[in-house]
Design a protein around this motif. Sequence first.
Motif, mmCIF file in Angstrom:
data_model
loop_
_atom_site.group_PDB
_atom_site.id
_atom_site.type_symbol
_atom_site.label_atom_id
_atom_site.label_comp_id
_atom_site.label_asym_id
_atom_site.label_seq_id
_atom_site.Cartn_x
_atom_site.Cartn_y
_atom_site.Cartn_z
ATOM 1 N N ASP A 42 36.120 31.931 34.192
ATOM 2 C CA ASP A 42 36.379 31.009 35.298
ATOM 3 C C ASP A 42 36.254 31.774 36.609
ATOM 4 O OD1 ASP A 42 37.191 29.084 37.036
ATOM 5 O OD2 ASP A 42 39.302 29.062 36.413
ATOM 6 N N SER A 95 38.596 31.568 39.729
ATOM 7 C CA SER A 95 39.875 32.270 39.686
ATOM 8 C C SER A 95 39.814 33.512 40.573
ATOM 9 C CB SER A 95 40.199 32.663 38.246
ATOM 10 O OG SER A 95 41.242 33.609 38.193
ATOM 11 N N ASN A 141 39.770 36.766 38.473
ATOM 12 C CA ASN A 141 38.483 37.202 37.928
ATOM 13 C C ASN A 141 37.557 37.734 39.011
ATOM 14 O OD1 ASN A 141 39.472 36.367 35.497
ATOM 15 N ND2 ASN A 141 38.226 34.509 35.363
ATOM 16 N N HIS A 178 41.532 31.183 28.487
ATOM 17 C CA HIS A 178 40.490 30.344 29.074
ATOM 18 C C HIS A 178 40.018 30.918 30.400
ATOM 19 C CE1 HIS A 178 38.312 26.736 30.311
ATOM 20 N NE2 HIS A 178 38.978 26.790 31.461
ATOM 21 N N GLU A 179 40.952 31.366 31.215
ATOM 22 C CA GLU A 179 40.610 31.930 32.523
ATOM 23 C C GLU A 179 39.769 33.193 32.380
ATOM 24 O OE1 GLU A 179 42.977 33.268 36.614
ATOM 25 O OE2 GLU A 179 44.011 33.196 34.672
ATOM 26 N N ARG A 180 40.109 34.026 31.428
ATOM 27 C CA ARG A 180 39.383 35.280 31.221
ATOM 28 C C ARG A 180 38.019 35.077 30.564
ATOM 29 N NH1 ARG A 180 43.109 38.780 27.635
ATOM 30 N NH2 ARG A 180 41.392 40.264 27.915
ATOM 31 N N GLY A 227 46.561 36.685 32.724
ATOM 32 C CA GLY A 227 45.572 35.618 32.808
ATOM 33 C C GLY A 227 45.426 34.947 31.455
ATOM 34 N N SER A 228 45.169 33.659 31.468
ATOM 35 C CA SER A 228 45.028 32.928 30.207
ATOM 36 C C SER A 228 43.693 33.265 29.551
ATOM 37 C CB SER A 228 45.103 31.420 30.466
ATOM 38 O OG SER A 228 43.984 30.992 31.234
#
Length: 619
Positions: free
Chosen positions: A465, A468, A471, A534-536, A531-532
């Motif tokens: 993502d 974010s 990231n 999904h986010e990573r 970080g989740s």
Amino acid sequence: MAPEKESNGLDNYAFALEGRFCDLPDTKHGEEMDTSMDGDSNKLAYCVTDVPPWYLCILLGIQHCLTAFGGIIAIPLILSQGLCLQHDGLTQSHLISTIFFVSGICTLLQVTFGIRLPILQGGTFTLLAPSMAMLSMPEWTCPAWTQNASLVNTSSPDFIDVWQSRMRALQGSIMVGSLFQVFVGFSGLIGLFMRFIGPLTIAPTISLIGLSLFDSAGSNAGYHWGMSAMTTALITLFSQYLRHIPVPFPMYSKDKKLHMSRVYIFQILPVLLGITLSWLICHILTIYNVLPTDPEQYGYLARTDLKGDVISQAPWITFPYPGQWGMPTVSLAGVVGILAGVISSMIESVGDYHACARLSGAPPPPKHAINRGIGIEGLGCLLAGAWGTGNGTTSYSENVGALGITKVGSRMVIVASGVLMVVMGVFGKVGAIFTTIPSPVIGGMFMVMFGVISAAGVSNLQYADMNSSRNIFVFGFSMFSGLVIPNWILKNPQAISTGVVEIDQVLLVLLTTSMFVGGFFGFILDNTIPGSKHERGILAWNKAHEDDSSNTLESGEVYNLPLGISSYFSSSSWLRYIPFCPPGAPSSVGRCEADSNALEPKQPLGHPEPSSIIIGVAL
């Protein structure tokens, strides 16, 4: 990394092939197919285990060799700068012959005893960066007289010792570093490594391979910017603007006899066509003395007659052999630097295996096949070090993409490619011809090739993502650090002084290797900053490497070892637990269970077992 393509996004046929067609494994039921494409556009002419006619194997085998041509010859040409061989075309031709020979042997080993997918092996840029960092150390800096063509006597003992001592140090480091890859592959630890490595680690690592080589591209292109720009423009024209334009070629088949068939030649061989045309223009300008004849004038290195005697001096037949440059030597700094490249190469190859399975009509590779493939690649690096290519071997993403173009997924085609590369390595004149390519033409090719490598690394961010701020910070800091720190260390090598020479050398090699610095920061930050998954990008990354479709070929038929070796392993209960051995299948029910287990999605990267976490931290 390997190109990820959907079945309905594959390019059109490169060849109008006749044969038995099979479905690509990633075709989803109920998905609307593009009506502008042919009805068979999602079909394979030949699957992994099929055997095409011999003439088709040779024809497509040549195509795969030419597809890998740019990457294979680029490596020894770049290494020649660090080995002080810029003005020794004959030795450069020996290096090119050696890397072709070893690449052919490693390809045959991989297709026969490794992953057993139609995937070609060749030199790797992931080992090129640490190799050049090692050769840039003060003790290996080229003497000033080796940079002057008028002072170089290629047959003198002093000059031979200068470049062979560097090659032997490089050989030893590659051989020791490859043992780590052999261990990781055959022990099954590659799965553990992949659990801690995501897109935010791979993206800066791969991107910095290309970005760190900008100086080499600029130096070669700067010898004549007109010729290098022409080469870049031609490769861009062929690979991007003309790639969907077919060219009629005479073909022969039993059904249609001699007929004209459309071949997407620009899509298949853009680099070779661009280099050849630029090479021809340079040769014409050399014949009519349009290019300067004075070595001090700008543009002199664009002439094609500077190494004209290399072709006549090169032997017709040459047999590369282990230790041809002398007994390899080992340095701790070189080994540690090579290890960073080996880890990157392993990660890249795992992605290539999954992409190759999709495009060749095979089920997703089971764990034992992946372990075996990585182990064989490590063995290939060991052979490359022993033979003295100055590099290792890895799976070629370009050839994986070619499977989607030709619609031929048979591994017999890659076997033919391996045999052809061995033959090219034996004929010394072949390598000699490649050394006569003018430096500006090489520079133009480098500009395209290194740019694509950098972009391929950035493309891994599609899984994360990037809205974010976390990231963006991880990637931005990793990339910038990978450029700043090696640049400063190269300008101030005396800044590293711990009092222990060996430690100084290790730190110097690691901190001047951009891919290590960027990958290290990416790995640490991505695994420590909250970080989740999904986010990573961990969930999307895992999904991209799983297959959610029906099985088109039995897993054992594709991945089991040849000559009844798998049956022997299955008959021994204790051998089934070896990580690189296929599981036993004593009955049809057991076989189905084994196949279904092979197709089970791998455990998500975000859910390692507690014991795995402990082992990972220790590693």
